[in-house]
Design a protein around this motif. Structure first.
Motif, PDB file in Angstrom:
ATOM      1  N   ILE A 158       0.827  -1.202   0.000  1.00 22.57           N
ATOM      2  CA  ILE A 158       0.000   0.000   0.000  1.00 22.57           C
ATOM      3  C   ILE A 158       0.866   1.260   0.000  1.00 22.57           C
ATOM      4  N   VAL A 159       1.863   1.317   0.888  1.00 25.79           N
ATOM      5  CA  VAL A 159       2.695   2.517   0.979  1.00 25.79           C
ATOM      6  C   VAL A 159       3.548   2.677  -0.273  1.00 25.79           C
ATOM      7  N   ASN A 160       4.030   1.574  -0.849  1.00 28.72           N
ATOM      8  CA  ASN A 160       4.829   1.662  -2.063  1.00 28.72           C
ATOM      9  C   ASN A 160       3.998   2.185  -3.235  1.00 28.72           C
ATOM     10  N   ILE A 161       2.749   1.737  -3.329  1.00 30.68           N
ATOM     11  CA  ILE A 161       1.862   2.219  -4.398  1.00 30.68           C
ATOM     12  C   ILE A 161       1.544   3.699  -4.197  1.00 30.68           C
ATOM     13  N   ILE A 162       1.283   4.089  -2.941  1.00 25.36           N
ATOM     14  CA  ILE A 162       1.030   5.496  -2.631  1.00 25.36           C
ATOM     15  C   ILE A 162       2.222   6.354  -3.046  1.00 25.36           C
ATOM     16  N   ALA A 163       3.430   5.924  -2.643  1.00 25.50           N
ATOM     17  CA  ALA A 163       4.632   6.692  -2.961  1.00 25.50           C
ATOM     18  C   ALA A 163       4.888   6.734  -4.460  1.00 25.50           C
ATOM     19  N   ARG A 164       4.701   5.599  -5.139  1.00 29.72           N
ATOM     20  CA  ARG A 164       4.941   5.547  -6.581  1.00 29.72           C
ATOM     21  C   ARG A 164       3.985   6.460  -7.339  1.00 29.72           C
ATOM     22  N   PHE A 165       2.740   6.486  -6.906  1.00 31.16           N
ATOM     23  CA  PHE A 165       1.785   7.369  -7.576  1.00 31.16           C
ATOM     24  C   PHE A 165       2.230   8.823  -7.455  1.00 31.16           C
ATOM     25  N   GLN A 166       2.617   9.227  -6.241  1.00 32.08           N
ATOM     26  CA  GLN A 166       3.002  10.625  -6.047  1.00 32.08           C
ATOM     27  C   GLN A 166       4.267  10.973  -6.821  1.00 32.08           C
ATOM     28  N   LEU A 167       5.192  10.054  -6.913  1.00 31.67           N
ATOM     29  CA  LEU A 167       6.450  10.335  -7.616  1.00 31.67           C
ATOM     30  C   LEU A 167       6.304  10.289  -9.131  1.00 31.67           C
ATOM     31  N   CYS A 168       5.435   9.421  -9.643  1.00 29.64           N
ATOM     32  CA  CYS A 168       5.476   9.074 -11.066  1.00 29.64           C
ATOM     33  C   CYS A 168       4.282   9.527 -11.889  1.00 29.64           C
ATOM     34  N   ASN A 169       3.242  10.090 -11.263  1.00 29.22           N
ATOM     35  CA  ASN A 169       2.136  10.538 -12.109  1.00 29.22           C
ATOM     36  C   ASN A 169       2.576  11.764 -12.917  1.00 29.22           C
ATOM     37  N   ASN A 170       2.098  11.879 -14.140  1.00 28.93           N
ATOM     38  CA  ASN A 170       2.591  12.913 -15.051  1.00 28.93           C
ATOM     39  C   ASN A 170       1.942  14.279 -14.859  1.00 28.93           C
ATOM     40  N   LYS A 171       1.129  14.431 -13.822  1.00 37.18           N
ATOM     41  CA  LYS A 171       0.516  15.724 -13.505  1.00 37.18           C
ATOM     42  C   LYS A 171       1.143  16.367 -12.269  1.00 37.18           C
ATOM     43  N   GLY A 172       2.090  15.690 -11.650  1.00 35.16           N
ATOM     44  CA  GLY A 172       2.699  16.216 -10.431  1.00 35.16           C
ATOM     45  C   GLY A 172       1.751  16.244  -9.257  1.00 35.16           C
ATOM     46  N   MET A 173       0.766  15.335  -9.236  1.00 33.66           N
ATOM     47  CA  MET A 173      -0.241  15.314  -8.168  1.00 33.66           C
ATOM     48  C   MET A 173       0.328  14.745  -6.873  1.00 33.66           C
ATOM     49  N   SER A 174      -0.149  15.266  -5.751  1.00 36.06           N
ATOM     50  CA  SER A 174       0.097  14.617  -4.474  1.00 36.06           C
ATOM     51  C   SER A 174      -0.852  13.434  -4.371  1.00 36.06           C
ATOM     52  N   ILE A 175      -0.629  12.582  -3.371  1.00 38.36           N
ATOM     53  CA  ILE A 175      -1.498  11.417  -3.215  1.00 38.36           C
ATOM     54  C   ILE A 175      -2.934  11.846  -2.942  1.00 38.36           C
ATOM     55  N   LEU A 176      -3.111  12.924  -2.201  1.00 37.89           N
ATOM     56  CA  LEU A 176      -4.463  13.386  -1.904  1.00 37.89           C
ATOM     57  C   LEU A 176      -5.128  13.954  -3.157  1.00 37.89           C
ATOM     58  N   GLU A 177      -4.357  14.630  -4.001  1.00 38.41           N
ATOM     59  CA  GLU A 177      -4.899  15.097  -5.276  1.00 38.41           C
ATOM     60  C   GLU A 177      -5.348  13.919  -6.130  1.00 38.41           C
ATOM     61  N   GLY A 178      -4.599  12.823  -6.040  1.00 35.86           N
ATOM     62  CA  GLY A 178      -4.990  11.626  -6.776  1.00 35.86           C
ATOM     63  C   GLY A 178      -6.335  11.106  -6.331  1.00 35.86           C
ATOM     64  N   TYR A 179      -6.571  11.089  -5.021  1.00 36.73           N
ATOM     65  CA  TYR A 179      -7.873  10.662  -4.513  1.00 36.73           C
ATOM     66  C   TYR A 179      -8.965  11.660  -4.905  1.00 36.73           C
ATOM     67  N   ALA A 180      -8.668  12.948  -4.759  1.00 35.51           N
ATOM     68  CA  ALA A 180      -9.681  13.979  -5.000  1.00 35.51           C
ATOM     69  C   ALA A 180     -10.147  14.006  -6.449  1.00 35.51           C
ATOM     70  N   GLN A 181      -9.226  13.686  -7.396  1.00 36.36           N
ATOM     71  CA  GLN A 181      -9.625  13.729  -8.804  1.00 36.36           C
ATOM     72  C   GLN A 181     -10.547  12.564  -9.178  1.00 36.36           C
ATOM     73  N   LEU A 182     -10.615  11.540  -8.317  1.00 38.74           N
ATOM     74  CA  LEU A 182     -11.557  10.451  -8.568  1.00 38.74           C
ATOM     75  C   LEU A 182     -12.983  10.898  -8.285  1.00 38.74           C
ATOM     76  N   HIS A 183     -13.160  11.533  -7.117  1.00 36.04           N
ATOM     77  CA  HIS A 183     -14.481  12.029  -6.723  1.00 36.04           C
ATOM     78  C   HIS A 183     -14.296  12.937  -5.505  1.00 36.04           C
ATOM     79  N   PRO A 184     -15.050  14.045  -5.419  1.00 35.23           N
ATOM     80  CA  PRO A 184     -14.912  14.957  -4.273  1.00 35.23           C
ATOM     81  C   PRO A 184     -15.128  14.297  -2.925  1.00 35.23           C
ATOM     82  N   VAL A 185     -15.875  13.180  -2.888  1.00 36.00           N
ATOM     83  CA  VAL A 185     -16.158  12.528  -1.614  1.00 36.00           C
ATOM     84  C   VAL A 185     -14.883  12.016  -0.947  1.00 36.00           C
ATOM     85  N   PHE A 186     -13.859  11.702  -1.751  1.00 35.77           N
ATOM     86  CA  PHE A 186     -12.617  11.214  -1.166  1.00 35.77           C
ATOM     87  C   PHE A 186     -11.932  12.297  -0.342  1.00 35.77           C
TER      88      PHE A 186
END
Length: 435
Positions: free
Chosen positions: A72-100
């Motif tokens: 879980i932590v490795n996936i969280i870290a990889r998403f924040q480091l490697c997404n091409n929008k420069g999103m934080s992990i919370l931005e990643g959740y928020a872009q799915l749906h505001p409820v997150f």
């Protein structure tokens, strides 16, 4: 600002020159912060209670939880480091749906308060024991004042250095005690592959202890601390993915060793001597049996220092997570204050809330330290289905991660398993409580 592409490259080592252990100590930072933040009282109490009450029968719960934590932590870290929008992990959740974002705001507020509640209570009791005074509440207040003077003062390097020393001392103490106690390797193996819940023993039921172990390890909201610590370290892009993974792997291996050692101490020392883990003194007795008064002193000094460091870490990181969530719900705040969280006035109020309000749990008449620790860690299971399900969706988004950094089949299977496991144990615990 978008990144040009997630191309992994060698980590620049201009600032990391050195040789051998010195260079390693400089590079390994967020993982050490993470493992001490994870360890705290949650692992200390849940592992020792499980060992003292149920032997090695539930060792499989620890093994599954530690594997899920790494994934879980490795996936969280990889998403924040490697997404091409420069999103934080919370931005990643928020872009799915505001409820997150709303969920993370409320969940981090509640769990930040409760997590610091048992950490402060334990730190106050440990300090009072060391000083031989019967004023644990005043000692908890003293801890709050000391933490307030420390956080937000650009002491990251100092905190990191202290945690490295604490990690070494605590690891050495428990490993030494576990080895001296002569662990039953066959029992450990049978418990790891047994997948059984034994009959209830002691004050805390087997299912509650199992849920608490899972919550303390795999479901902990502290798992979200890691990306913010990475950012403080300067690890912000895909070029840092390899060192991040190795750093996290190191942290998890150390966590396995420490948790296993604590569990062994519970089985081989506390259980045969009829010692139930109802207070910190019960754990201190284990070291005193082998090392005399010096062992007792080492234990309480280490416990106080570890709890204090954990309170500092959580008081630093939780307000950043909460402020980040608030700014996604109210984007105008980010436009006004920028992405530097401490510039948002709400950040200071969140920090005060996370640090000061937990003192209410140290008042006379509140649940004891061990019960509070087990109960709060069991509550972590409530958020695990939402966290793992959201992570499963966003870590497979090809538009953000391409093919290179999306989950593999095993990671998807593990996240799906974590979601189902959390739902199952929550239902079982609910039925048990109702029954």
């Amino acid at each position: 600002m978008e990144r040009s592409g997630p191309v992994e490259k060698s980590v620049p080592l201009a600032k990391e020159q050195g040789s051998g252990l010195r260079r390693l100590a400089k590079l390994l930072g967020p993982g050490i912060i993470a493992v001490l933040s994870w360890l705290g009282a949650g692992d200390l109490i849940t592992s020792s209670v499980a060992g003292a009450n149920y032997g090695y029968a539930m060792m499989w719960v620890l093994a599954v939880s530690l594997l899920l934590r790494f994934l879980i932590v490795n996936i969280i870290a990889r998403f924040q480091l490697c997404n091409n929008k420069g999103m934080s992990i919370l931005e990643g959740y928020a872009q799915l749906h505001p409820v997150f974002a709303w969920f993370m705001l409320g969940y981090a507020l509640v769990m930040g308060h409760l997590t610091n509640a048992y950490m402060l209570k334990g730190a106050g009791e440990a300090l009072a024991t060391l000083l031989h005074v019967d004023y644990p509440l005043l000692c908890s207040v003293a801890v709050v004042i000391a933490v307030w003077l420390l956080v937000g003062r650009n002491f990251y390097a100092l905190i990191e250095g202290v945690m490295k020393v604490l990690l070494a001392v605590m690891t050495l103490a428990f490993i030494t005690l576990a080895v001296m106690s002569g662990p039953d390797l066959g029992g450990i193996l049978r418990g790891t592959i047994g997948f059984s819940i034994p009959p209830d023993e002691g004050v805390h039921g087997a299912l509650l202890v199992a849920v608490s172990v899972i919550g303390a390890v795999a479901g902990s909201i502290a798992n979200f601390v890691h990306p913010y610590v990475m950012k403080e370290k300067g690890w912000t892009g895909p070029e840092h993915k390899r060192i991040q993974r190795n750093d996290l792997l190191f942290a998890v291996v150390v966590g396995i060793i420490i948790n296993l050692a604590i569990w062994v101490v519970g089985v081989e020392i506390l259980r045969p001597n009829g010692l139930q883990v109802n207070t910190l003194n019960d754990l201190g007795s284990a070291l005193e049996l082998f090392f005399g008064s010096g062992g007792w002193l080492i234990f309480f000094t280490g416990v106080f220092a570890t709890l204090f460091a954990s309170v500092v870490g959580k008081t630093t990181a939780f307000p950043m997570l909460i402020t980040d969530a608030l700014q996604h719900i109210r984007p105008e705040r980010r436009e006004r204050y920028g992405k530097t969280f401490h510039k948002d006035p709400a950040h200071k109020w969140f920090l005060l809330f996370i640090l000061v309000t937990p003192l209410v749990w140290s008042l006379p008449g509140m649940p004891d330290f061990v019960t509070l620790t087990i109960g709060v860690n069991a509550l972590n299971i409530v958020g695990l289905p939402v966290i793992s399900l959201g992570l499963l969706i966003m870590s497979n988004q090809k538009s953000l991660l391409g093919d290179e950094y999306r989950n593999n089949w095993f990671e998807n299977l593990a996240l799906g398993f974590a979601t189902l496991l959390a739902i199952w144990v929550a239902i079982q615990l609910g039925l048990q409580l109702l029954g």
